[in-house]
Design a protein around this motif. Structure first.
Motif, PDB file in Angstrom:
ATOM      1  N   ILE A  31       0.846  -1.205   0.000  1.00 30.74           N
ATOM      2  CA  ILE A  31       0.000   0.000   0.000  1.00 30.74           C
ATOM      3  C   ILE A  31       0.879   1.252   0.000  1.00 30.74           C
ATOM      4  O   ILE A  31       0.593   2.216  -0.709  1.00 30.74           O
ATOM      5  CB  ILE A  31      -0.972  -0.018   1.200  1.00 30.74           C
ATOM      6  N   GLY A  32       1.954   1.245   0.771  1.00 29.82           N
ATOM      7  CA  GLY A  32       2.886   2.380   0.786  1.00 29.82           C
ATOM      8  C   GLY A  32       3.470   2.639  -0.591  1.00 29.82           C
ATOM      9  O   GLY A  32       3.578   3.788  -1.038  1.00 29.82           O
ATOM     10  N   GLY A  41       3.067  11.317  -0.937  1.00 29.53           N
ATOM     11  CA  GLY A  41       4.370  11.201  -0.304  1.00 29.53           C
ATOM     12  C   GLY A  41       4.345  11.122   1.200  1.00 29.53           C
ATOM     13  O   GLY A  41       5.304  10.684   1.818  1.00 29.53           O
ATOM     14  N   HIS A  42       3.265  11.548   1.816  1.00 26.49           N
ATOM     15  CA  HIS A  42       3.190  11.579   3.271  1.00 26.49           C
ATOM     16  C   HIS A  42       1.973  10.794   3.734  1.00 26.49           C
ATOM     17  O   HIS A  42       0.852  11.099   3.327  1.00 26.49           O
ATOM     18  CB  HIS A  42       3.140  13.029   3.774  1.00 26.49           C
ATOM     19  N   PHE A  43       2.224   9.790   4.587  1.00 25.70           N
ATOM     20  CA  PHE A  43       1.136   8.935   5.042  1.00 25.70           C
ATOM     21  C   PHE A  43       1.558   8.170   6.289  1.00 25.70           C
ATOM     22  O   PHE A  43       2.744   8.054   6.600  1.00 25.70           O
ATOM     23  CB  PHE A  43       0.718   7.941   3.951  1.00 25.70           C
ATOM     24  N   ILE A  44       0.556   7.655   6.984  1.00 28.85           N
ATOM     25  CA  ILE A  44       0.742   6.697   8.068  1.00 28.85           C
ATOM     26  C   ILE A  44      -0.225   5.554   7.767  1.00 28.85           C
ATOM     27  O   ILE A  44      -1.427   5.777   7.640  1.00 28.85           O
ATOM     28  CB  ILE A  44       0.415   7.288   9.453  1.00 28.85           C
ATOM     29  N   VAL A  53       5.395   4.674   8.119  1.00 25.72           N
ATOM     30  CA  VAL A  53       5.308   6.124   8.163  1.00 25.72           C
ATOM     31  C   VAL A  53       6.159   6.731   7.059  1.00 25.72           C
ATOM     32  O   VAL A  53       7.296   6.314   6.839  1.00 25.72           O
ATOM     33  CB  VAL A  53       5.795   6.678   9.524  1.00 25.72           C
ATOM     34  N   SER A  54       5.605   7.718   6.386  1.00 25.26           N
ATOM     35  CA  SER A  54       6.356   8.585   5.481  1.00 25.26           C
ATOM     36  C   SER A  54       5.834   9.988   5.744  1.00 25.26           C
ATOM     37  O   SER A  54       4.682  10.303   5.440  1.00 25.26           O
ATOM     38  CB  SER A  54       6.125   8.191   4.015  1.00 25.26           C
ATOM     39  N   SER A  55       6.677  10.828   6.353  1.00 27.01           N
ATOM     40  CA  SER A  55       6.199  12.115   6.841  1.00 27.01           C
ATOM     41  C   SER A  55       7.283  13.187   6.692  1.00 27.01           C
ATOM     42  O   SER A  55       8.470  12.879   6.674  1.00 27.01           O
ATOM     43  CB  SER A  55       5.809  11.975   8.314  1.00 27.01           C
ATOM     44  N   ILE A  78       9.223   8.220  14.278  1.00 30.96           N
ATOM     45  CA  ILE A  78       9.535   7.717  12.941  1.00 30.96           C
ATOM     46  C   ILE A  78       9.159   8.773  11.916  1.00 30.96           C
ATOM     47  O   ILE A  78       8.039   9.287  11.927  1.00 30.96           O
ATOM     48  CB  ILE A  78       8.766   6.417  12.628  1.00 30.96           C
ATOM     49  N   GLN A  79      10.085   9.076  11.037  1.00 33.77           N
ATOM     50  CA  GLN A  79       9.807   9.977   9.914  1.00 33.77           C
ATOM     51  C   GLN A  79       9.604   9.163   8.636  1.00 33.77           C
ATOM     52  O   GLN A  79       8.668   9.398   7.894  1.00 33.77           O
ATOM     53  CB  GLN A  79      10.945  10.975   9.722  1.00 33.77           C
ATOM     54  N   HIS A  80      10.495   8.233   8.375  1.00 36.05           N
ATOM     55  CA  HIS A  80      10.380   7.312   7.243  1.00 36.05           C
ATOM     56  C   HIS A  80      10.793   5.941   7.746  1.00 36.05           C
ATOM     57  O   HIS A  80      11.954   5.738   8.100  1.00 36.05           O
ATOM     58  CB  HIS A  80      11.292   7.725   6.082  1.00 36.05           C
ATOM     59  N   GLY A  81       9.860   5.017   7.810  1.00 42.42           N
ATOM     60  CA  GLY A  81      10.182   3.682   8.283  1.00 42.42           C
ATOM     61  C   GLY A  81       8.977   2.996   8.874  1.00 42.42           C
ATOM     62  O   GLY A  81       7.845   3.468   8.747  1.00 42.42           O
ATOM     63  N   ALA A  82       9.247   1.881   9.542  1.00 43.33           N
ATOM     64  CA  ALA A  82       8.157   1.034  10.025  1.00 43.33           C
ATOM     65  C   ALA A  82       8.402   0.579  11.455  1.00 43.33           C
ATOM     66  O   ALA A  82       9.538   0.517  11.925  1.00 43.33           O
ATOM     67  CB  ALA A  82       8.020  -0.177   9.116  1.00 43.33           C
ATOM     68  N   LEU A  83       7.313   0.238  12.110  1.00 45.80           N
ATOM     69  CA  LEU A  83       7.328  -0.331  13.451  1.00 45.80           C
ATOM     70  C   LEU A  83       6.404  -1.540  13.445  1.00 45.80           C
ATOM     71  O   LEU A  83       5.287  -1.464  12.936  1.00 45.80           O
ATOM     72  CB  LEU A  83       6.827   0.688  14.477  1.00 45.80           C
ATOM     73  N   ALA A  84       6.883  -2.647  13.996  1.00 44.13           N
ATOM     74  CA  ALA A  84       6.039  -3.829  14.171  1.00 44.13           C
ATOM     75  C   ALA A  84       6.186  -4.323  15.594  1.00 44.13           C
ATOM     76  O   ALA A  84       7.257  -4.227  16.194  1.00 44.13           O
ATOM     77  CB  ALA A  84       6.430  -4.929  13.191  1.00 44.13           C
ATOM     78  N   VAL A  85       5.101  -4.844  16.113  1.00 42.74           N
ATOM     79  CA  VAL A  85       5.073  -5.398  17.456  1.00 42.74           C
ATOM     80  C   VAL A  85       4.559  -6.824  17.346  1.00 42.74           C
ATOM     81  O   VAL A  85       3.589  -7.078  16.637  1.00 42.74           O
ATOM     82  CB  VAL A  85       4.145  -4.583  18.384  1.00 42.74           C
ATOM     83  N   SER A  86       5.214  -7.728  18.042  1.00 42.33           N
ATOM     84  CA  SER A  86       4.750  -9.104  18.081  1.00 42.33           C
ATOM     85  C   SER A  86       4.679  -9.513  19.540  1.00 42.33           C
ATOM     86  O   SER A  86       5.533  -9.131  20.337  1.00 42.33           O
ATOM     87  CB  SER A  86       5.715 -10.004  17.304  1.00 42.33           C
TER      88      SER A  86
END
Length: 172
Positions: A31-32, A41-44, A53-55, A78-86
């Motif tokens: 989707i990104g 260009g900017h989204f969460i 995130v791209s902000s 986060i400005q550009h990147g990802a976070l995952a939690v498990s």
């Protein structure tokens, strides 16, 4: 016999597939890419807690407390990147006395690790998602994966939360 064609996969009999270890991350990244390809260009994108995130400015995200979702254990920016939690706590079922949904492919049983939650920051949601799951199964790979893929990680153990009502702060 499994049959694979460009249009389908045929598996004989009944089978259950769970793409939770990487499916959400892959979909979020897809989707990104669709957004970027269409000049967004900017989204969460939040796919069930895995986030891309791209902000223009860093976005501050709370890291959910593993035992009390009304609390956080800290934040990350986060400005550009990802976070995952498990986590072994969110989804579970019982199997031979063990109860959680993260299956160790080496044994076919729930992972025997004492890690209850992992938080992983990475360049892509797929990488963050996969590594967060791997670290629940094999926490001893934390430094190896962090160095190989430029990850930021937090692994939480039950002993860090002797009093579930008390919140500790830990940055990622």
């Amino acid at each position: 016999e499994v049959k694979l064609t460009p249009d389908e996969i045929r598996i004989p009999g009944e089978i259950s597939l769970d793409f939770g270890g990487f499916g959400k991350g892959w979909l979020i990244d897809t989707i990104g890419k669709l957004f970027r390809d269409n000049s967004v260009g900017h989204f969460i994108i939040n796919g069930g807690g895995d986030i891309l995130v791209s902000s223009q400015e860093p976005i501050e995200l709370a890291l959910e407390h593993p035992l009390d979702p009304s609390k956080s254990i800290g934040t990350t920016r986060i400005q550009h990147g990802a976070l995952a939690v498990s986590s072994t706590i969110k989804r579970s079922w019982k199997y031979k006395g063990q109860q959680h949904h993260i299956i160790d492919p080496r044994t076919g049983a729930p992972a025997a690790s004492d890690v209850i939650s992992t938080y992983v920051r990475a360049d892509s949601a797929l990488l963050a998602d996969v590594c967060a799951t791997i670290l629940l199964i094999a926490p001893e790979l934390e430094q190896t994966l962090a160095q190989a893929y430029n990850l930021k990680t937090i692994l939480l153990h039950p002993s860090q939360f002797p009093n579930p009502a008390k919140t500790t702060r830990q940055p990622i």
